[in-house]
Write a protein that holds these residues in place. Structure first.
Motif, short mmCIF file in Angstrom:
data_model
loop_
_atom_site.label_atom_id
_atom_site.label_comp_id
_atom_site.label_asym_id
_atom_site.label_seq_id
_atom_site.Cartn_x
_atom_site.Cartn_y
_atom_site.Cartn_z
N THR A 182 2.42 28.31 11.41
CA THR A 182 2.35 29.31 10.34
C THR A 182 3.71 29.48 9.67
OG1 THR A 182 0.67 30.47 11.65
CG2 THR A 182 1.62 31.66 9.78
N PHE A 183 4.77 29.51 10.47
CA PHE A 183 6.12 29.66 9.92
C PHE A 183 6.46 28.50 8.99
CE2 PHE A 183 7.50 32.24 13.86
CZ PHE A 183 7.18 33.42 13.23
N SER A 184 6.24 27.27 9.45
CA SER A 184 6.62 26.10 8.64
C SER A 184 5.79 25.99 7.37
CB SER A 184 6.49 24.82 9.48
OG SER A 184 5.17 24.63 9.94
N GLY A 313 12.66 19.93 4.11
CA GLY A 313 13.19 20.50 5.34
C GLY A 313 12.13 21.20 6.16
N SER A 314 11.29 21.99 5.51
CA SER A 314 10.23 22.70 6.24
C SER A 314 9.22 21.73 6.83
CB SER A 314 9.54 23.70 5.32
OG SER A 314 8.84 23.05 4.27
N SER A 315 8.97 20.62 6.13
CA SER A 315 8.06 19.60 6.66
C SER A 315 8.65 18.93 7.90
CB SER A 315 7.77 18.55 5.58
OG SER A 315 6.81 17.62 6.01
N PHE A 377 21.82 20.10 1.80
CA PHE A 377 21.98 21.47 2.29
C PHE A 377 20.68 22.26 2.15
CE2 PHE A 377 22.95 25.97 1.42
CZ PHE A 377 23.59 26.30 2.60
N GLU A 378 20.00 22.09 1.01
CA GLU A 378 18.73 22.80 0.80
C GLU A 378 17.66 22.33 1.80
OE1 GLU A 378 17.67 25.30 -0.92
OE2 GLU A 378 19.52 25.73 -2.01
N ALA A 379 17.70 21.06 2.17
CA ALA A 379 16.79 20.57 3.21
C ALA A 379 17.09 21.26 4.53
CB ALA A 379 16.91 19.06 3.35
N GLY A 382 15.54 24.56 4.44
CA GLY A 382 14.11 24.45 4.73
C GLY A 382 13.83 24.34 6.22
N ILE A 383 14.72 23.69 6.97
CA ILE A 383 14.57 23.62 8.43
C ILE A 383 14.93 24.95 9.07
CG2 ILE A 383 15.38 22.47 10.53
CD1 ILE A 383 15.96 19.99 8.84
#
Length: 479
Positions: A182-184, A313-315, A377-379, A382-383
């Protein structure tokens, strides 16, 4: 627009698609039908909230800088300037928002724990709708009130929703591992895809359709109203510590004691403040870094590229958190080191590459190198978001979750106010160097958090083994 920007955006799009489509069963968390329904409901609400927030917050909006200018949101700053206010007046409005979040954040966080997280989420919608309405007035006092309301709402957005989600997830008996999914997904959609779409939609309303700079705020109010309707109709209420014998002061003391007595919570708060402080400073500085000589750069397109990097990053984070053998506390050390290195690029390019002596023109070679670094950095950002959410769900006690989360935001808001007030006082290389140091410090503290957490877990296992051994001995004696 230069071919370089299109190639960068297309390349990132291809990488994001590849990472998502190449996921195997090991990289995915398989939940039940009930969990998927619960998750999708939350993601719809969260996306509506973040889509509306992207119009309102100077932190998540596209930032336009000229040399020596204050932070400017694409429509916030423009709207204020249309009303005839100068940079000093507009700067005070921005600082009022951060100051409001700092002063009232802990109060609304405690009220969320005591009076209900669902009520707090509804209050967020109402408060931000009122903040949107104030944008129709050219009166400075009314706009100041809107910024104060926006600061209060920001505290609710970054505490009440997550607190409700964690409590409701556990209350329904879902697997703890499923929470990371859910978070990602929330970051992938709400902080990535929706941010891009919302930015394009705002541009269409304000510029293409000619409704003016106040139109995005009206649209945001409509989305907030839709989200509030979903919350009221489908969310259950949950609480932290709702006992009547505890007032706000007692809750503050309880949260402070929890932070002071548990090193893991204190470390987590310090890590969050260091990273987010660096992240928000980066938001202020990326434009003057890429256009030091007033180069013509496509701010909106670069912002969309940053959001695409955040989606990547979130992926990646979702793949990492899906594997139980990979610990968040471990890989986040590497993420902080990489992010610290990327923010050193403006300093390195300043020393190694000669600055262009001509004003205007297109982005320089140094700017291209920095842009690659900023996307990296933006990736990392996302992590960071789903990972810090998972660690907060593990370490922050349920009874004071919203209160403690807003305690974490106090040093962050102080830092942002100081940076915003003194953004013209220091060279840009000094500011980036300071952020890089903060991120290296975050990596060191993350290492310490992993050691403390493993030590705590080992002591628990040792105690459990002793209890089992003791029970076995008693059983043998009795038999």
């Amino acid at each position: 627009m230069e071919l370089f920007y299109y190639l960068l955006f297309a390349g990132l799009s291809a990488v994001v698609a590849l990472v998502e489509l190449s996921k195997t069963s090991k990289d995915r968390v398989a939940g039940s039908a009930a969990f998927n329904s619960f998750k999708n409901n939350y993601l719809v609400v969260y996306s509506l909230m973040m889509g509306s927030y992207s119009h309102l917050s100077p932190l998540l909006c596209i930032c336009f800088f000229s040399a020596g200018d204050w932070l400017q949101g694409p429509y916030v700053y423009f709207l204020y300037s249309q009303y005839g206010f100068d940079k000093g007046d507009i700067g005070r409005l921005f600082i009022a928002g951060f100051g409001s979040s700092m002063l009232f954040g802990t109060v609304v966080g405690s009220l969320a724990d005591k009076r209900g997280r669902k009520r707090a989420c509804v209050l967020y919608c109402i408060t931000y709708i009122l903040s949107c309405i104030t944008k129709h007035s050219p009166q400075y006092k009314v706009l100041m009130l809107g910024r104060i309301l926006g600061g209060i709402a920001t505290s609710l957005l970054f505490s009440a929703f997550e607190s409700w989600l964690v409590a409701e997830h556990n209350k329904r008996g879902f697997e703890p591992q499923w929470l990371s999914l859910t978070f990602s997904k929330a970051i992938f959609l709400g902080n990535g895809l929706i941010a891009i779409v919302a930015g394009l939609f705002a541009n269409m309303l304000a510029d293409n359709l000619g409704f003016g700079p106040v139109a995005p705020f009206d649209a945001a109010a409509c989305f907030l109203a839709i989200g509030m309707a979903i919350i009221l109709s489908s969310w259950n209420e949950n609480y932290g510590d709702s006992s009547d014998n505890k007032n706000l002061l007692s809750q503050f003391k309880g949260a402070a004691i929890a932070i002071a007595s548990d090193e893991k919570i204190a470390l987590l708060g310090a890590i969050q403040s260091l990273f987010e402080g660096s992240m928000y400073t980066f938001v202020f500085l990326w434009t003057p870094a890429l256009s030091p000589n007033d180069e013509d750069i496509p701010h909106g397109f670069i912002f969309a590229t940053f959001m695409l990097s955040s989606m990547l990053g979130s992926s990646i984070a979702s793949r990492l958190m899906a594997r139980p053998t990979i610990k968040v506390e471990s890989y986040m050390q590497i993420v902080f080191i990489i992010s610290a290195s990327t923010l050193l690029l403006p300093i390195v390019t300043n020393f190694l590459l000669l600055p262009a002596g001509v004003k205007g023109g297109t982005i320089s070679f140094a700017g291209c190198i920095q842009l690659f670094g900023f996307c990296t950095f933006e990736a990392c950002v996302g992590i960071f978001w789903p990972s810090i959410m998972k660690m907060r769900s593990q370490y922050i006690p349920e009874e004071a979750r919203s209160t403690i989360m807003n305690f974490f935001r106090i040093p962050l808001n102080v830092f942002v106010c100081i940076v915003l007030y003194n953004v013209n006082a220091f060279p840009i290389t000094i500011m980036f160097g300071m952020c890089s140091i903060f991120l290296f410090m975050a990596s060191v503290l993350q290492r310490r958090l992993m050691v403390v957490a493993e030590s705590h877990k080992s002591s628990k296992l040792s105690m459990s083994s002793m209890i089992i051994s003791y029970k076995t001995r008693i059983f043998n004696i009795l038999s």
